[in-house]
Scaffold this active site. Structure first.
Site, PDB file in Angstrom:
ATOM      1  N   ILE A 219       0.815  -1.222   0.000  1.00 51.80           N
ATOM      2  CA  ILE A 219       0.000   0.000   0.000  1.00 51.80           C
ATOM      3  C   ILE A 219       0.843   1.265   0.000  1.00 51.80           C
ATOM      4  O   ILE A 219       0.317   2.367  -0.115  1.00 51.80           O
ATOM      5  CB  ILE A 219      -0.982   0.031   1.209  1.00 51.80           C
ATOM      6  CG1 ILE A 219      -0.260  -0.315   2.508  1.00 51.80           C
ATOM      7  CG2 ILE A 219      -2.177  -0.855   0.948  1.00 51.80           C
ATOM      8  CD1 ILE A 219      -1.154  -0.234   3.730  1.00 51.80           C
ATOM      9  N   GLY A 220       2.114   1.115   0.118  1.00 49.06           N
ATOM     10  CA  GLY A 220       2.936   2.321   0.085  1.00 49.06           C
ATOM     11  C   GLY A 220       4.392   2.014   0.333  1.00 49.06           C
ATOM     12  O   GLY A 220       4.768   0.890   0.640  1.00 49.06           O
ATOM     13  N   GLU A 221       5.193   3.041   0.178  1.00 52.87           N
ATOM     14  CA  GLU A 221       6.619   2.900   0.430  1.00 52.87           C
ATOM     15  C   GLU A 221       7.146   4.215   0.977  1.00 52.87           C
ATOM     16  O   GLU A 221       6.849   5.292   0.443  1.00 52.87           O
ATOM     17  CB  GLU A 221       7.357   2.549  -0.870  1.00 52.87           C
ATOM     18  CG  GLU A 221       8.835   2.339  -0.644  1.00 52.87           C
ATOM     19  CD  GLU A 221       9.551   1.818  -1.886  1.00 52.87           C
ATOM     20  OE1 GLU A 221       8.889   1.654  -2.936  1.00 52.87           O
ATOM     21  OE2 GLU A 221      10.764   1.598  -1.802  1.00 52.87           O
ATOM     22  N   GLY A 222       7.885   4.132   2.057  1.00 48.80           N
ATOM     23  CA  GLY A 222       8.495   5.339   2.626  1.00 48.80           C
ATOM     24  C   GLY A 222       9.970   5.110   2.837  1.00 48.80           C
ATOM     25  O   GLY A 222      10.527   4.123   2.363  1.00 48.80           O
ATOM     26  N   PHE A 224      11.423   4.171   5.370  1.00 49.28           N
ATOM     27  CA  PHE A 224      11.629   2.988   6.195  1.00 49.28           C
ATOM     28  C   PHE A 224      11.580   1.712   5.375  1.00 49.28           C
ATOM     29  O   PHE A 224      12.267   0.748   5.673  1.00 49.28           O
ATOM     30  CB  PHE A 224      10.519   2.977   7.264  1.00 49.28           C
ATOM     31  CG  PHE A 224      10.644   1.874   8.272  1.00 49.28           C
ATOM     32  CD1 PHE A 224      11.467   2.024   9.376  1.00 49.28           C
ATOM     33  CD2 PHE A 224       9.925   0.710   8.130  1.00 49.28           C
ATOM     34  CE1 PHE A 224      11.575   1.014  10.309  1.00 49.28           C
ATOM     35  CE2 PHE A 224      10.023  -0.305   9.060  1.00 49.28           C
ATOM     36  CZ  PHE A 224      10.855  -0.160  10.157  1.00 49.28           C
ATOM     37  N   VAL A 227       5.179  -0.811   2.831  1.00 47.04           N
ATOM     38  CA  VAL A 227       4.055  -0.987   3.749  1.00 47.04           C
ATOM     39  C   VAL A 227       3.036  -1.887   3.059  1.00 47.04           C
ATOM     40  O   VAL A 227       2.702  -1.677   1.880  1.00 47.04           O
ATOM     41  CB  VAL A 227       3.411   0.367   4.116  1.00 47.04           C
ATOM     42  CG1 VAL A 227       2.327   0.172   5.173  1.00 47.04           C
ATOM     43  CG2 VAL A 227       4.455   1.355   4.614  1.00 47.04           C
ATOM     44  N   LYS A 241       4.658  -2.669   8.211  1.00 48.45           N
ATOM     45  CA  LYS A 241       5.797  -1.956   7.617  1.00 48.45           C
ATOM     46  C   LYS A 241       7.007  -2.861   7.675  1.00 48.45           C
ATOM     47  O   LYS A 241       7.350  -3.375   8.730  1.00 48.45           O
ATOM     48  CB  LYS A 241       6.113  -0.700   8.442  1.00 48.45           C
ATOM     49  CG  LYS A 241       5.229   0.465   8.173  1.00 48.45           C
ATOM     50  CD  LYS A 241       5.716   1.625   9.035  1.00 48.45           C
ATOM     51  CE  LYS A 241       5.266   2.930   8.502  1.00 48.45           C
ATOM     52  NZ  LYS A 241       5.926   4.047   9.203  1.00 48.45           N
ATOM     53  N   ASP A 338       8.289  14.634  12.466  1.00 50.52           N
ATOM     54  CA  ASP A 338       8.105  14.508  11.018  1.00 50.52           C
ATOM     55  C   ASP A 338       6.631  14.712  10.656  1.00 50.52           C
ATOM     56  O   ASP A 338       6.049  13.924   9.912  1.00 50.52           O
ATOM     57  CB  ASP A 338       8.617  13.139  10.545  1.00 50.52           C
ATOM     58  CG  ASP A 338       8.945  13.138   9.049  1.00 50.52           C
ATOM     59  OD1 ASP A 338       9.110  14.233   8.475  1.00 50.52           O
ATOM     60  OD2 ASP A 338       9.023  12.043   8.467  1.00 50.52           O
TER      61      ASP A 338
HETATM   62  N1  ATP Z   1      -1.208   2.315   8.999  1.00 54.47           N
HETATM   63  C1  ATP Z   1      -1.374   2.495   7.696  1.00 54.47           C
HETATM   64  N2  ATP Z   1      -2.566   2.263   7.125  1.00 54.47           N
HETATM   65  C2  ATP Z   1      -2.727   2.437   5.797  1.00 54.47           C
HETATM   66  N3  ATP Z   1      -1.756   2.863   4.962  1.00 54.47           N
HETATM   67  C3  ATP Z   1      -0.546   3.128   5.477  1.00 54.47           C
HETATM   68  C4  ATP Z   1      -0.279   2.958   6.869  1.00 54.47           C
HETATM   69  N4  ATP Z   1       0.989   3.309   7.097  1.00 54.47           N
HETATM   70  C5  ATP Z   1       1.500   3.679   5.920  1.00 54.47           C
HETATM   71  N5  ATP Z   1       0.591   3.567   4.934  1.00 54.47           N
HETATM   72  C6  ATP Z   1       0.800   3.857   3.504  1.00 54.47           C
HETATM   73  O1  ATP Z   1       2.130   3.596   3.181  1.00 54.47           O
HETATM   74  C7  ATP Z   1       2.783   4.775   2.705  1.00 54.47           C
HETATM   75  C8  ATP Z   1       4.210   4.808   3.198  1.00 54.47           C
HETATM   76  O2  ATP Z   1       4.183   5.029   4.594  1.00 54.47           O
HETATM   77  P1  ATP Z   1       5.483   5.332   5.423  1.00 54.47           P
HETATM   78  O3  ATP Z   1       5.067   5.808   6.752  1.00 54.47           O
HETATM   79  O4  ATP Z   1       6.392   4.168   5.391  1.00 54.47           O
HETATM   80  O5  ATP Z   1       6.204   6.399   4.554  1.00 54.47           O
HETATM   81  P2  ATP Z   1       6.029   7.974   4.388  1.00 54.47           P
HETATM   82  O6  ATP Z   1       5.555   8.549   5.646  1.00 54.47           O
HETATM   83  O7  ATP Z   1       5.215   8.240   3.165  1.00 54.47           O
HETATM   84  O8  ATP Z   1       7.494   8.355   4.104  1.00 54.47           O
HETATM   85  P3  ATP Z   1       8.684   8.421   5.162  1.00 54.47           P
HETATM   86  O9  ATP Z   1       8.551   7.280   6.113  1.00 54.47           O
HETATM   87  O10 ATP Z   1       9.872   8.296   4.299  1.00 54.47           O
HETATM   88  O11 ATP Z   1       8.523   9.729   5.806  1.00 54.47           O
HETATM   89  C9  ATP Z   1       1.938   5.914   3.205  1.00 54.47           C
HETATM   90  O12 ATP Z   1       2.078   7.013   2.369  1.00 54.47           O
HETATM   91  C10 ATP Z   1       0.553   5.311   3.180  1.00 54.47           C
HETATM   92  O13 ATP Z   1       0.021   5.410   1.890  1.00 54.47           O
END
Ligand code: ATP
Length: 499
Positions: A219-222, A224, A227, A241, A338
């Site tokens: 559903i996503g990538e950050g 870290f 996800v 995550k 953040d």
């Molecule tokens: N608890 C959650 N429920 C649903 N979607 C989530 C959840 N946590 C993260 N995501 C999805 O995953 C994506 C990446 O989340 P993540 O927190 O790893 O990175 P980020 O905040 O976008 O970037 P960074 O961690 O680099 O600041 C988010 O943008 C969101 O779309």
């Protein structure tokens, strides 16, 4: 009467106003105020024989004084005047508190903000690099002054997991010491974390829940890592995550920090930690799944319906409440570090939850300790300039980021937009200029079709600008921000929709 210049101390209240294009905006001690309160404060200072240039006496029946003053033509903004005050009540209490705290400060004047913004822009340009992100390596200086309470100084965190070969063991393991295998390794169970009753997965269970980390469940990538959306056997949907392997070393503190901090908090506007896995080559965090994407996605129009103004207000209030909880009511003060729109997750009913505590730090716990000295982390565009300069982290750094985020909510723009004309690239700078020109209506997100009363917008933009003041002492506490937003929303619901 004394005629005061800038920064001279006199009176109880610091009063400011602007009257661009016939729209008057009043402030008392840096907080948006209505005219009555403004005049009350002004008259009080006047009775104390403190008279300030260009302060807007004409609005308060103090016209006789105008001749004494050297009013400039055009835009007027003013300032400064602070002294120890007396006890008040209600809003006066807030003002009083702000007054005491701001005794030696320079307030958010156009002048100092105008000076700060180019510096901010230069910093942005310097840090922008390939991605809009800055995770500076710890400097020698910050390492030397690092607070012993900082998570960075934790040598090892004992982690919680159920033995992998526990056949048929349920994914949701009740918190019971009997289930905790004593382990000599640094990945053994933490008694403290075990007590919170989180979901405990072993790797096999995590693999099953994510269908071997299937890309269809991503559903996503950050920063870290990835996800995933995962389903547990009891039907519960969670987010998992998964840390990128190449970042293990760098992320170990971040991972521990996130787990420890999340484990301690429970609030409807904060994403809940449900469990964690720290085993061999895998580090996973299991959190509540928040179904409706990030605030940034919604602002970008990527989720279909555009957020209406009331939804934006509610989201801002939710975020303010979540942060207030972290700053004031968590077991230990937590500074998020953040705060940004991509770290705000929305539920199906469009309520906001603050996510991603990977950078969070515990604040100073001693009563007399006002900050934690630590490495600068966060995201470019949202970073408190004072924190960047001094390495001193306080909850006001989150307030700054929140101010930037509030501008995103109002304008739909990102903090830095390089494709815009040069004078619009830094949203905060653009907003400040427009605000002083009295052009608040022009700044509202053009995707939002409804019209909003200019008074409401002036209050909202004013609050955002104040949160993003260059000096932390000029920023309100998060709790006050929440109260102000709440009051603005009430106002909006009563008579803020333009016909
Ligand atoms: N608890 C959650 N429920 C649903 N979607 C989530 C959840 N946590 C993260 N995501 C999805 O995953 C994506 C990446 O989340 P993540 O927190 O790893 O990175 P980020 O905040 O976008 O970037 P960074 O961690 O680099 O600041 C988010 O943008 C969101 O779309």
């Amino acid at each position: 009467s004394r005629l005061l210049g800038h920064k001279e101390a006199c009176g109880i209240y610091r009063v400011d106003y602007s009257d661009d294009l016939n729209r008057q905006v009043f402030y008392v001690n840096g907080i948006l105020a209505d005219k009555d309160l403004f005049c009350k404060a002004l008259k009080f200072d006047h009775a104390e024989h403190c008279v300030i240039q260009n302060v807007g006496f004409q609005y308060c029946g103090l016209d006789l004084l105008i001749d004494e003053l050297h009013f400039k033509s055009g835009r007027k903004f003013i300032h400064k005047v602070v002294r120890q005050g007396s006890n008040g009540h209600n809003f006066d209490d807030t003002l009083q508190k702000a007054t005491e705290k701001h005794a030696d400060d320079i307030s958010v004047t156009p002048k100092n903000l105008v000076m700060a913004v180019p510096a901010f822009f230069i910093l942005c340009c310097g840090l922008i690099c390939p991605c809009f992100r800055s995770r500076k390596k710890e400097t020698d200086q910050s390492a030397l002054v690092k607070d012993p309470n900082s998570m960075d100084s934790t040598c090892s965190l004992e982690m919680n997991f159920v033995p992998e070969k526990a056949p048929g063991s349920p994914l949701r393991v009740p918190a019971s010491p009997l289930r905790v295998p004593p382990s000599p390794s640094r990945f053994s169970m933490s008694p403290k974390l075990n007590r919170i009753g989180s979901i405990h997965l072993n790797m096999n269970q995590a693999l099953k829940a994510t269908q071997n980390f299937s890309s269809s469940l991503k559903i996503g990538e950050g920063g870290f890592g990835m996800v995933y959306k995962a389903q547990l056997p009891d039907g519960q949907t969670v987010a998992i995550k998964r840390a990128k392997k190449e970042h293990f070393d760098a992320l170990s503190n971040e991972f521990r920090s996130e787990v420890e901090l999340l484990a301690k908090i429970e609030h409807r506007n904060l994403v809940r930690l449900l469990g964690f896995v720290d085993k061999g080559n895998e580090r996973l965090i299991i959190t509540e799944y928040v179904a409706n994407g990030t605030l940034r996605e919604h602002l970008d129009g990527g989720r279909g319906k555009i957020l209406d103004f009331n939804q934006r207000l509610e989201i801002a209030i939710d975020i303010a409440h979540g942060l207030t909880y972290l700053h004031l009511y968590a077991e230990k003060q937590i500074i998020h570090r953040d705060v940004k729109s991509s770290n705000i997750l929305l539920t199906e009913s469009m309520r906001a939850k603050v996510a991603d505590f990977g950078f969070a730090r515990l604040g100073g716990s001693d009563a007399d300790k006002t900050h934690v000295s630590t490495q600068v982390k966060g995201t470019v565009g949202y970073l408190d300039p004072e924190y960047m300069k001094t390495y001193q982290l306080t909850p006001k750094s989150d307030v700054y980021s929140f101010g930037v985020l509030l501008l995103e909510v109002l304008t739909g723009r990102r903090p830095v937009e390089l494709r815009r004309p040069p004078d619009e690239r830094v949203t905060l700078r653009w907003v400040f200029r427009k605000y002083n020109e009295g052009s608040v209506l022009e700044m509202l997100d053009p995707q939002m079709k409804e019209s909003v009363n200019g008074e409401i917008l002036v209050k909202m933009f004013g609050l955002a600008i104040q949160c993003a003041a260059p000096t932390r002492k000029d920023r309100p506490d998060m709790k006050i921000v929440g109260e102000q937003l709440w009051a603005i929303r009430m106002d909006y619901l009563r008579n803020g929709r333009r016909q």
